[in-house]
Design a protein around this motif. Structure first.
Motif, mmCIF file in Angstrom:
data_model
loop_
_atom_site.group_PDB
_atom_site.id
_atom_site.type_symbol
_atom_site.label_atom_id
_atom_site.label_comp_id
_atom_site.label_asym_id
_atom_site.label_seq_id
_atom_site.Cartn_x
_atom_site.Cartn_y
_atom_site.Cartn_z
ATOM 1 N N GLN A 1 0.826 -1.209 0.000
ATOM 2 C CA GLN A 1 0.000 0.000 0.000
ATOM 3 C C GLN A 1 0.864 1.264 0.000
ATOM 4 O OE1 GLN A 1 -0.727 -2.732 1.826
ATOM 5 N NE2 GLN A 1 -2.603 -3.283 0.714
ATOM 6 N N GLU A 2 1.974 1.206 0.730
ATOM 7 C CA GLU A 2 2.866 2.361 0.773
ATOM 8 C C GLU A 2 3.544 2.590 -0.582
ATOM 9 O OE1 GLU A 2 5.225 5.596 1.859
ATOM 10 O OE2 GLU A 2 3.341 4.797 2.647
ATOM 11 N N VAL A 3 3.907 1.510 -1.261
ATOM 12 C CA VAL A 3 4.524 1.653 -2.581
ATOM 13 C C VAL A 3 3.548 2.300 -3.553
ATOM 14 C CG1 VAL A 3 5.393 0.392 -4.592
ATOM 15 C CG2 VAL A 3 6.164 -0.243 -2.298
ATOM 16 N N TYR A 4 2.300 1.811 -3.558
ATOM 17 C CA TYR A 4 1.302 2.411 -4.453
ATOM 18 C C TYR A 4 1.046 3.866 -4.077
ATOM 19 C CZ TYR A 4 -0.102 -1.758 -7.116
ATOM 20 O OH TYR A 4 -0.127 -2.819 -7.975
ATOM 21 N N ARG A 5 1.064 4.159 -2.778
ATOM 22 C CA ARG A 5 0.850 5.543 -2.352
ATOM 23 C C ARG A 5 1.957 6.442 -2.893
ATOM 24 N NH1 ARG A 5 2.561 9.318 0.593
ATOM 25 N NH2 ARG A 5 4.355 8.110 1.314
ATOM 26 N N GLN A 6 3.193 5.961 -2.838
ATOM 27 C CA GLN A 6 4.315 6.748 -3.334
ATOM 28 C C GLN A 6 4.215 6.960 -4.846
ATOM 29 O OE1 GLN A 6 8.289 5.591 -1.968
ATOM 30 N NE2 GLN A 6 7.392 4.614 -0.168
ATOM 31 N N ILE A 7 3.784 5.933 -5.557
ATOM 32 C CA ILE A 7 3.619 6.063 -7.015
ATOM 33 C C ILE A 7 2.565 7.120 -7.330
ATOM 34 C CG2 ILE A 7 2.791 4.893 -9.098
ATOM 35 C CD1 ILE A 7 3.973 2.292 -7.904
ATOM 36 N N ARG A 8 1.418 7.013 -6.683
ATOM 37 C CA ARG A 8 0.334 7.970 -6.932
ATOM 38 C C ARG A 8 0.772 9.387 -6.560
ATOM 39 N NH1 ARG A 8 -4.737 5.554 -7.797
ATOM 40 N NH2 ARG A 8 -4.903 3.346 -7.188
ATOM 41 N N GLU A 9 1.455 9.530 -5.441
ATOM 42 C CA GLU A 9 1.891 10.847 -4.983
ATOM 43 C C GLU A 9 2.887 11.467 -5.954
ATOM 44 O OE1 GLU A 9 4.666 11.531 -1.442
ATOM 45 O OE2 GLU A 9 2.710 12.018 -0.583
ATOM 46 N N ALA A 10 3.839 10.643 -6.434
ATOM 47 C CA ALA A 10 4.846 11.153 -7.374
ATOM 48 C C ALA A 10 4.203 11.595 -8.677
ATOM 49 C CB ALA A 10 5.903 10.085 -7.628
ATOM 50 N N MET A 11 3.239 10.811 -9.179
ATOM 51 C CA MET A 11 2.583 11.155 -10.436
ATOM 52 C C MET A 11 1.630 12.336 -10.260
ATOM 53 S SD MET A 11 4.059 9.259 -12.553
ATOM 54 C CE MET A 11 3.061 9.586 -14.003
ATOM 55 N N SER A 12 0.995 12.419 -9.114
ATOM 56 C CA SER A 12 0.117 13.551 -8.830
ATOM 57 C C SER A 12 0.916 14.858 -8.806
ATOM 58 C CB SER A 12 -0.596 13.344 -7.493
ATOM 59 O OG SER A 12 -1.459 14.423 -7.208
ATOM 60 N N ALA A 13 2.132 14.779 -8.261
ATOM 61 C CA ALA A 13 2.994 15.968 -8.222
ATOM 62 C C ALA A 13 3.363 16.429 -9.627
ATOM 63 C CB ALA A 13 4.259 15.651 -7.419
ATOM 64 N N GLU A 14 3.345 15.500 -10.588
ATOM 65 C CA GLU A 14 3.614 15.835 -11.990
ATOM 66 C C GLU A 14 2.352 16.291 -12.718
ATOM 67 O OE1 GLU A 14 6.548 15.823 -13.472
ATOM 68 O OE2 GLU A 14 7.729 14.925 -11.856
ATOM 69 N N GLY A 15 1.194 16.185 -12.021
ATOM 70 C CA GLY A 15 -0.063 16.626 -12.611
ATOM 71 C C GLY A 15 -0.901 15.516 -13.214
ATOM 72 N N TYR A 16 -0.626 14.251 -12.840
ATOM 73 C CA TYR A 16 -1.332 13.112 -13.425
ATOM 74 C C TYR A 16 -1.889 12.197 -12.326
ATOM 75 C CZ TYR A 16 1.275 14.721 -17.467
ATOM 76 O OH TYR A 16 1.806 15.510 -18.459
ATOM 77 N N GLU A 17 -3.202 12.195 -12.216
ATOM 78 C CA GLU A 17 -3.861 11.280 -11.284
ATOM 79 C C GLU A 17 -4.071 9.940 -11.990
ATOM 80 O OE1 GLU A 17 -4.429 12.092 -8.158
ATOM 81 O OE2 GLU A 17 -3.654 14.122 -8.502
ATOM 82 N N LEU A 18 -3.820 8.845 -11.289
ATOM 83 C CA LEU A 18 -3.858 7.518 -11.904
ATOM 84 C C LEU A 18 -5.102 6.728 -11.532
ATOM 85 C CD1 LEU A 18 -0.164 6.363 -11.297
ATOM 86 C CD2 LEU A 18 -1.107 7.425 -13.362
ATOM 87 N N TYR A 19 -5.592 5.970 -12.503
ATOM 88 C CA TYR A 19 -6.614 4.937 -12.273
ATOM 89 C C TYR A 19 -5.909 3.611 -12.527
ATOM 90 C CZ TYR A 19 -11.059 2.429 -12.384
ATOM 91 O OH TYR A 19 -12.104 1.565 -12.108
ATOM 92 N N LEU A 20 -5.621 2.856 -11.464
ATOM 93 C CA LEU A 20 -4.819 1.650 -11.561
ATOM 94 C C LEU A 20 -5.694 0.405 -11.594
ATOM 95 C CD1 LEU A 20 -1.955 2.581 -9.065
ATOM 96 C CD2 LEU A 20 -1.927 2.719 -11.570
ATOM 97 N N LEU A 21 -5.524 -0.361 -12.665
ATOM 98 C CA LEU A 21 -6.262 -1.607 -12.867
ATOM 99 C C LEU A 21 -5.300 -2.781 -12.751
ATOM 100 C CD1 LEU A 21 -8.637 -3.405 -13.993
ATOM 101 C CD2 LEU A 21 -7.801 -2.828 -16.274
ATOM 102 N N GLY A 22 -5.570 -3.702 -11.837
ATOM 103 C CA GLY A 22 -4.730 -4.882 -11.676
ATOM 104 C C GLY A 22 -5.211 -6.020 -12.555
ATOM 105 N N GLU A 23 -4.317 -6.560 -13.389
ATOM 106 C CA GLU A 23 -4.642 -7.723 -14.214
ATOM 107 C C GLU A 23 -4.150 -8.982 -13.496
ATOM 108 O OE1 GLU A 23 -3.305 -7.530 -18.221
ATOM 109 O OE2 GLU A 23 -3.885 -5.428 -18.486
ATOM 110 N N GLN A 24 -5.084 -9.863 -13.160
ATOM 111 C CA GLN A 24 -4.730 -11.116 -12.495
ATOM 112 C C GLN A 24 -4.805 -12.254 -13.507
ATOM 113 O OE1 GLN A 24 -6.594 -11.970 -8.649
ATOM 114 N NE2 GLN A 24 -6.870 -14.093 -9.277
ATOM 115 N N GLY A 25 -3.722 -12.995 -13.667
ATOM 116 C CA GLY A 25 -3.688 -14.059 -14.655
ATOM 117 C C GLY A 25 -4.509 -15.267 -14.275
#
Length: 353
Positions: A187-211
Motif C-alpha cells: 500500500q505504501e509503494v502504491y501511495r508513493q507512485i500515486r503521490e509522485a505522479m500527482s505531483a507531476e499533474g497526473y492522477e492515476l486509475y490503476l487496474l490490476g490484471e490477475q492471470g
C-alpha cells in the motif's frame, strides 16, 4: 398366492403414481444450465482490447486479412485502427516495460502516427515481469521503488497525447500480474507512485490484471485492498476443467457475480472489470497443453458478452483479450474464415448504434 399378487399390484401402482409428475409442475432450473439472458444496450459500454506483438510461425489455423505484419508496421496499424473503431473497440491496451524498451515504444508510436484523427484511444499496461518479484525478493528488498516510479514518469509523454484513455478523469494504467506484485508494504509503494505522479499533474486509475482467475477473490485481496482502483481476470478461458468449459458462460456468471460483490464491498470499493475472449486455442503455441479449446462461435461470444454486461462495474468497462493474439486464437482482428463477424458481434453487443 392371490394375496401376494394383490400386494405386488398395489406396489406397482404406487410406484407409477409417484414417478409421474403433474403436467403443470416444473423442475427448478439449475444455474449451470440456465439460459443466458440478452441484456439490451441502452448506453454504450467502454471497450478496451489488448494489443500484442505477435510471433508468427506457430501453427495458426486462421489467416489474418491484413497478412503477417512486423511490430509497428504502419499499414497494418492503420488497418487495425479502422477495423477496431468500426467494430466497437474504444481503445487499445499496449504493454509498457519502460520508456527505453524499443519494442513497446515502437508499437505505441506506430499507433499514435496512424491515429492522427483521434479515431481511437489507448492505454498502457505496465509489465512488472522484469523485476522478478517474489515473496522473498520484494521491490523494497531490491531497492527499486524509485526505479518503478521512474518507469511511471516515463509514461508521461504518452499521457500528454489527447487520445490517452482516462476513467473518471484519471489516467488508466494496468498492472500485468498485479497478484504477484510483491512488496514489504504494498500500500505504501502504491501511495508513493500515486503521490509522485500527482505531483507531476497526473492522477492515476490503476487496474490490476490477475492471470489466474479460477480462485476465490480472497486469495489475492492483499494485493488490491487500499492499493488499486479495479481488478480484472484476464485468462479465465485458459482452463482444463471440463465442467467450466462445457458451461463456460454460466460459470463466468456465477464467478463474476460473486467477485464483483466481494471486491466492491469487502475489499474497499475495488471495481470489478470483466475480461472476455471470442475464442481460445491453447494448442497453437503449446501442443502439449491440457486446457480446453474454445472454438469461435457467434452465440457463445454473445453469451459471454451478455454475462460481462450483467456484471459490469461503475465505469462500464469491458476488456477483450485480445485484438490480435494469433498465438492463442483470441483475436478480434479479421481473418479469411470469419471476416469482420467477431467485431460485428462486439459492436452489436456493446454500442447503442
Amino acid at each position: 398366492m392371490k394375496n401376494r399378487l394383490k400386494i405386488t399390484m398395489i406396489c406397482l401402482m404406487a410406484f407409477f403414481a409417484l414417478s409421474c409428475e403433474p403436467e403443470n409442475e416444473t423442475i427448478e432450473e439449475h444455474p449451470i444450465s440456465a439460459e443466458i439472458q440478452e441484456i439490451p444496450v441502452t448506453q454504450d459500454y467502454l471497450v478496451g482490447a489488448l494489443y500484442l506483438a505477435n510471433k508468427w510461425g506457430y501453427n495458426q489455423e486462421e489467416v489474418p486479412l491484413a497478412g503477417e505484419y512486423e511490430i509497428g508496421n504502419a499499414e497494418a496499424m492503420k488497418q487495425h485502427v479502422e477495423w477496431a473503431a468500426a467494430g466497437g473497440v474504444d481503445f487499445f491496451m499496449f504493454s509498457f516495460r519502460e520508456a527505453g524498451n524499443s519494442q513497446d515504444v515502437s508499437m505505441i508510436e506506430a499507433f499514435q502516427a496512424n491515429n492522427a484523427e483521434g479515431t481511437m484511444k489507448f492505454s498502457l499496461r505496465l509489465n512488472i515481469g522484469p523485476f522478478d518479484l517474489e515473496a522473498d525478493n520484494t521491490l523494497e528488498d531490491q531497492g527499486r521503488v524509485e526505479d518503478l516510479i521512474t518507469i511511471f514518469k516515463g509514461m508521461i509523454p504518452f499521457f500528454e497525447d489527447p487520445n490517452y484513455q482516462k476513467i473518471d478523469e484519471k489516467y488508466l494504467v494496468s498492472i500485468i500480474g498485479a497478484h504477484n506484485f510483491h512488496c514489504n508494504d504494498l500500500q505504501e509503494v502504491y501511495r508513493q507512485i500515486r503521490e509522485a505522479m500527482s505531483a507531476e499533474g497526473y492522477e492515476l486509475y490503476l487496474l490490476g490484471e490477475q492471470g489466474n482467475g479460477w480462485v476465490p477473490p480472497a486469495r489475492f485481496e492483499m494485493f488490491y485492498e487500499n492499493a488499486l482502483d479495479a481488478v480484472s481476470f484476464t485468462t479465465m478461458f485458459n482452463d482444463n476443467y471440463y465442467d467450466r468449459y462445457s458451461s463456460f458462460p454460466q460459470y463466468l456468471d456465477l464467478h463474476w457475480d460473486y467477485s464483483k460483490e466481494y471486491y466492491m464491498n469487502s475489499v474497499g470499493g475495488v471495481e470489478w472489470v470483466p475480461t472476455v475472449a471470442p475464442a481460445f486455442n491453447p494448442l497453437i503455441a503449446k501442443p502439449e497443453s491440457t486446457s480446453y479449446r474454445h472454438v469461435r462461435d457467434d452465440q457463445r461470444f454473445k453469451d459471454v458478452l451478455n454475462v460481462a454486461k450483467k456484471n459490469i462495474g461503475p465505469s462500464r468497462l469491458i476488456i477483450v483479450n485480445s485484438f490480435n493474439d494469433w498465438e492463442d486464437d483470441t483475436q478480434l482482428e479479421p481473418a479469411e474464415s470469419y471476416g469482420t463477424s467477431t467485431l460485428d458481434i462486439l459492436k452489436q453487443q456493446t454500442k447503442v448504434n
